[in-house]
Design an enzyme around this catalytic site. Structure first.
Site, short mmCIF file in Angstrom:
data_model
loop_
_atom_site.label_atom_id
_atom_site.label_comp_id
_atom_site.label_asym_id
_atom_site.label_seq_id
_atom_site.Cartn_x
_atom_site.Cartn_y
_atom_site.Cartn_z
N ILE A 30 26.32 63.39 36.85
CA ILE A 30 27.85 63.54 36.58
C ILE A 30 28.65 64.74 37.43
O ILE A 30 29.49 64.73 37.84
CB ILE A 30 28.02 63.38 35.13
CG1 ILE A 30 29.66 62.84 35.32
CG2 ILE A 30 28.05 64.62 34.50
CD1 ILE A 30 29.99 62.33 33.91
N HIS A 99 14.33 63.85 31.16
CA HIS A 99 14.68 63.59 32.56
C HIS A 99 14.40 64.24 33.73
O HIS A 99 14.28 65.60 33.59
CB HIS A 99 16.15 63.46 32.61
CG HIS A 99 16.98 64.70 32.17
ND1 HIS A 99 16.93 65.07 30.87
CD2 HIS A 99 17.46 65.69 32.59
CE1 HIS A 99 17.50 66.30 30.69
NE2 HIS A 99 17.98 66.72 32.06
N HIS A 101 15.10 65.77 37.41
CA HIS A 101 16.13 65.78 38.56
C HIS A 101 15.63 65.59 39.94
O HIS A 101 14.85 66.38 40.22
CB HIS A 101 16.95 67.25 38.53
CG HIS A 101 17.53 67.59 37.12
ND1 HIS A 101 18.92 67.70 36.94
CD2 HIS A 101 17.03 68.03 35.92
CE1 HIS A 101 19.31 68.24 35.82
NE2 HIS A 101 18.10 68.29 34.95
P1 AMP Z 1 19.58 69.41 31.74
O1 AMP Z 1 20.19 70.49 31.92
O2 AMP Z 1 18.28 69.54 32.63
O3 AMP Z 1 19.36 68.94 30.44
O4 AMP Z 1 20.35 68.37 32.69
C1 AMP Z 1 21.25 67.46 32.10
C2 AMP Z 1 22.12 66.86 33.15
O5 AMP Z 1 22.65 65.61 32.64
C3 AMP Z 1 23.05 67.71 33.83
O6 AMP Z 1 23.04 67.91 35.15
C4 AMP Z 1 24.33 67.08 33.75
O7 AMP Z 1 25.32 67.11 34.82
C5 AMP Z 1 23.85 65.72 33.53
N1 AMP Z 1 24.83 64.75 32.76
C6 AMP Z 1 25.42 64.95 31.53
N2 AMP Z 1 26.09 63.96 31.06
C7 AMP Z 1 25.78 62.78 32.03
C8 AMP Z 1 26.44 61.48 32.02
N3 AMP Z 1 27.26 61.00 31.10
N4 AMP Z 1 26.01 61.02 33.45
C9 AMP Z 1 25.05 61.65 34.43
N5 AMP Z 1 24.77 62.70 34.10
C10 AMP Z 1 24.93 63.60 32.92
#
Ligand code: AMP
Ligand code: ZN
Length: 113
Positions: A30, A99, A101
């Protein structure tokens, strides 16, 4: 369970799905940090890298295969890409469902402290 990524996997919260198979769902981040920024999420809830055991070795293979498939699909297989997992506070993990990236589409900066 009150987990954002479990809800996305279940279809309860919308996301721009890029790829899915029986093991993983992948969707566009997002708040993208690169022209291509896709999150690869196992359907199974695991809190992070630290939750992995030898039981998950097949899942890890599936995630890496999915990453390569998505990179080809997004046209960045040859230009190059990065697969990153943030695990725990110092890495800045904010969502406690494992997750990966997948980042690419431009020259990426170096990483570190
Ligand atoms: P992390 O900081 O590695 O836990 O990554 C979490 C990621 O999730 C961040 O890059 C956010 O931008 C992404 N994120 C949070 N909410 C959403 C969502 N609803 N849809 C897609 N990505 C998201
Ligand atoms: Zn979850």
């Amino acid at each position: 369970m009150d987990c954002l990524f479990c809800k996305i996997v279940a279809g309860g919260i919308p996301a721009r799905i890029a790829y899915q198979d029986s093991d993983v769902v992948a969707f566009h981040d997002i708040a993208p940090q690169a022209p291509v920024h896709i999150l690869i999420v196992p359907r199974e809830h695991l809190s992070g890298l630290s939750a992995l055991t030898t039981e998950h070795s097949a899942l890890l293979g599936a995630i890496h295969e999915a990453a390569n498939t998505i990179a080809r699909q997004e046209g960045i297989a040859d230009s190059g890409y990065r697969l990153v997992v943030n695990n725990g506070p110092h890495a800045g993990q904010t969502i406690f469902h494992l997750h990966y990236h997948l980042l690419g589409g431009a020259q990426l900066g170096r990483f570190g402290a």
